[in-house]
Design a protein around this motif. Structure first.
Motif, PDB file in Angstrom:
ATOM      1  N   LEU A  93      13.980  35.501  86.542  1.00  0.00           N
ATOM      2  CA  LEU A  93      14.495  36.059  87.797  1.00  0.00           C
ATOM      3  C   LEU A  93      15.091  34.972  88.686  1.00  0.00           C
ATOM      4  O   LEU A  93      16.172  35.147  89.262  1.00  0.00           O
ATOM      5  CB  LEU A  93      13.371  36.780  88.541  1.00  0.00           C
ATOM      6  CG  LEU A  93      13.057  38.209  88.096  1.00  0.00           C
ATOM      7  CD1 LEU A  93      11.843  38.742  88.847  1.00  0.00           C
ATOM      8  CD2 LEU A  93      14.251  39.122  88.323  1.00  0.00           C
ATOM      9  N   ILE A  94      14.378  33.850  88.803  1.00  0.00           N
ATOM     10  CA  ILE A  94      14.895  32.752  89.625  1.00  0.00           C
ATOM     11  C   ILE A  94      16.225  32.256  89.083  1.00  0.00           C
ATOM     12  O   ILE A  94      17.179  32.013  89.838  1.00  0.00           O
ATOM     13  CB  ILE A  94      13.863  31.606  89.682  1.00  0.00           C
ATOM     14  CG1 ILE A  94      12.601  32.076  90.418  1.00  0.00           C
ATOM     15  CG2 ILE A  94      14.445  30.379  90.364  1.00  0.00           C
ATOM     16  CD1 ILE A  94      11.464  31.074  90.380  1.00  0.00           C
ATOM     17  N   THR A  95      16.305  32.098  87.759  1.00  0.00           N
ATOM     18  CA  THR A  95      17.538  31.617  87.143  1.00  0.00           C
ATOM     19  C   THR A  95      18.654  32.638  87.282  1.00  0.00           C
ATOM     20  O   THR A  95      19.803  32.284  87.586  1.00  0.00           O
ATOM     21  CB  THR A  95      17.304  31.300  85.657  1.00  0.00           C
ATOM     22  OG1 THR A  95      16.209  30.394  85.529  1.00  0.00           O
ATOM     23  CG2 THR A  95      18.536  30.697  85.029  1.00  0.00           C
ATOM     24  N   PHE A  96      18.335  33.903  87.073  1.00  0.00           N
ATOM     25  CA  PHE A  96      19.335  34.972  87.165  1.00  0.00           C
ATOM     26  C   PHE A  96      19.945  35.022  88.561  1.00  0.00           C
ATOM     27  O   PHE A  96      21.168  35.046  88.727  1.00  0.00           O
ATOM     28  CB  PHE A  96      18.684  36.318  86.825  1.00  0.00           C
ATOM     29  CG  PHE A  96      19.643  37.474  86.811  1.00  0.00           C
ATOM     30  CD1 PHE A  96      20.245  37.867  85.626  1.00  0.00           C
ATOM     31  CD2 PHE A  96      19.944  38.175  87.973  1.00  0.00           C
ATOM     32  CE1 PHE A  96      21.140  38.937  85.602  1.00  0.00           C
ATOM     33  CE2 PHE A  96      20.830  39.237  87.968  1.00  0.00           C
ATOM     34  CZ  PHE A  96      21.427  39.621  86.776  1.00  0.00           C
ATOM     35  N   ILE A  97      19.098  35.015  89.581  1.00  0.00           N
ATOM     36  CA  ILE A  97      19.590  35.101  90.953  1.00  0.00           C
ATOM     37  C   ILE A  97      20.403  33.862  91.322  1.00  0.00           C
ATOM     38  O   ILE A  97      21.476  33.960  91.934  1.00  0.00           O
ATOM     39  CB  ILE A  97      18.415  35.301  91.927  1.00  0.00           C
ATOM     40  CG1 ILE A  97      17.739  36.651  91.669  1.00  0.00           C
ATOM     41  CG2 ILE A  97      18.874  35.210  93.380  1.00  0.00           C
ATOM     42  CD1 ILE A  97      16.461  36.866  92.447  1.00  0.00           C
ATOM     43  N   GLY A  98      19.889  32.678  90.953  1.00  0.00           N
ATOM     44  CA  GLY A  98      20.603  31.451  91.283  1.00  0.00           C
ATOM     45  C   GLY A  98      21.954  31.354  90.597  1.00  0.00           C
ATOM     46  O   GLY A  98      22.939  30.930  91.214  1.00  0.00           O
ATOM     47  N   THR A  99      22.024  31.767  89.323  1.00  0.00           N
ATOM     48  CA  THR A  99      23.285  31.696  88.588  1.00  0.00           C
ATOM     49  C   THR A  99      24.267  32.756  89.073  1.00  0.00           C
ATOM     50  O   THR A  99      25.470  32.498  89.194  1.00  0.00           O
ATOM     51  CB  THR A  99      23.030  31.878  87.081  1.00  0.00           C
ATOM     52  OG1 THR A  99      22.049  30.934  86.645  1.00  0.00           O
ATOM     53  CG2 THR A  99      24.303  31.669  86.285  1.00  0.00           C
TER      54      THR A  99
END
Length: 292
Positions: A214-220
């Protein structure tokens, strides 16, 4: 201490309420502004609600943006980066947590050191690496003589983010707490390292993996600076955040912000849906990461 906490419970609730309002208000203002007409945004005294709710701004955003192309680019880049980070982080985290080899502590410290570097410090070196990538974009084996290297394809938006130092750290910290006896039992049963990682370790790390995803998805999905740099010479590489921001350059300033807000609402919806689906796993992953 317990007496004070029981005497002033309202203070804790007040802090939580004020924090919730501070977090929700910008999002609510964005949604309400997306329905405002010309001349309504930014007027004094400020009005949260529009005079009339209409979908003209959304229609304008769809007509001004090449939404299918921007959405496709965002999905390809975000999904590719997220999947890659989950795979590399879980593999590296397992190796650093459970495998014994020379230099393990040095490698882990080096990974931690990369987290201390400001991202903006690496923009120019990373761009030059993409530009001079060997045998890409017409480059020779030495990375010279080409027409842009990897900067002419979506790979340049994916490759620099396929490995995450934070992701490796997060997965490693969780995997350290997994009992060695469970891994030894798998080894006795004939499982190799690949099978142990895939069949034993990965199922145990599901909450933390979803949190990292989730953190990676939102940041990307929301990444802007690097995409703007790469797509400055090729608009076909633009993603939703860059395309929406560029709306301000082509529209009447009196009409720009409500249309931009409509585009931002459209861009936020996939992130919101993904977060709501995996919210319970996200909370559990954060708790487990903190405890372990």
């Amino acid at each position: 201490m317990k007496r004070r906490r029981g005497k002033f419970p309202w203070f804790a609730y007040l802090v939580v309420i004020l924090g919730a309002v501070a977090m929700v208000m910008p999002f609510l203002d964005m949604v309400m502004s997306s329905f405002k007409g010309a001349g309504e945004y930014g007027v004094i005294p400020y009005k949260l609600l529009p005079e009339s709710f209409n979908l003209d701004n959304y229609k304008e955003a769809f007509s001004q943006l090449e939404l299918p192309r921007l959405f496709k680019n965002s999905v390809i880049v975000t999904v590719s980066v997220t999947v890659s980070v989950l795979i590399t982080s879980s593999m590296a985290g397992y190796a650093l947590a459970k495998l014994r080899f020379r230099g393990r502590a040095v490698i882990f410290r080096f990974i931690l050191a990369t987290m201390m570097l400001p991202p903006f410090l690496l923009l120019i070196p990373t761009f030059l690496i993409m530009l001079n990538w060997p045998l890409a974009g017409g480059n020779d084996i030495l990375g010279r003589g080409g027409d842009g290297g990897l900067t002419t394809s979506l790979i340049s938006l994916i490759l620099p983010f396929t490995v995450s130092g934070f992701g490796i750290f997060l997965m490693r910290q969780f995997m350290v707490s997994l009992p060695d006896e469970m891994l030894e039992a798998a080894k006795i049963d004939g499982a190799n390292q690949w099978q142990t990682w895939r069949l034993i370790v990965l199922p145990q790390t599901k909450p933390v993996a979803i949190t990292l995803g989730l953190i990676t998805f939102i940041g990307t999905w929301n990444e802007y600076i690097w995409t703007l740099l790469i797509s400055s010479s090729d608009p076909d590489l633009q993603t939703l955040p860059v395309g929406i921001q560029l709306l301000q350059s082509f529209l009447d300033p009196d009409r720009t912000m409500p249309i931009v807000m409509a585009g931002l609402v459209i861009s936020t919806l996939p992130v919101l849906v993904v977060f709501l689906i995996f919210q319970k796993y996200y909370v559990r992953g954060v708790v487990l990461s903190g405890l372990k």
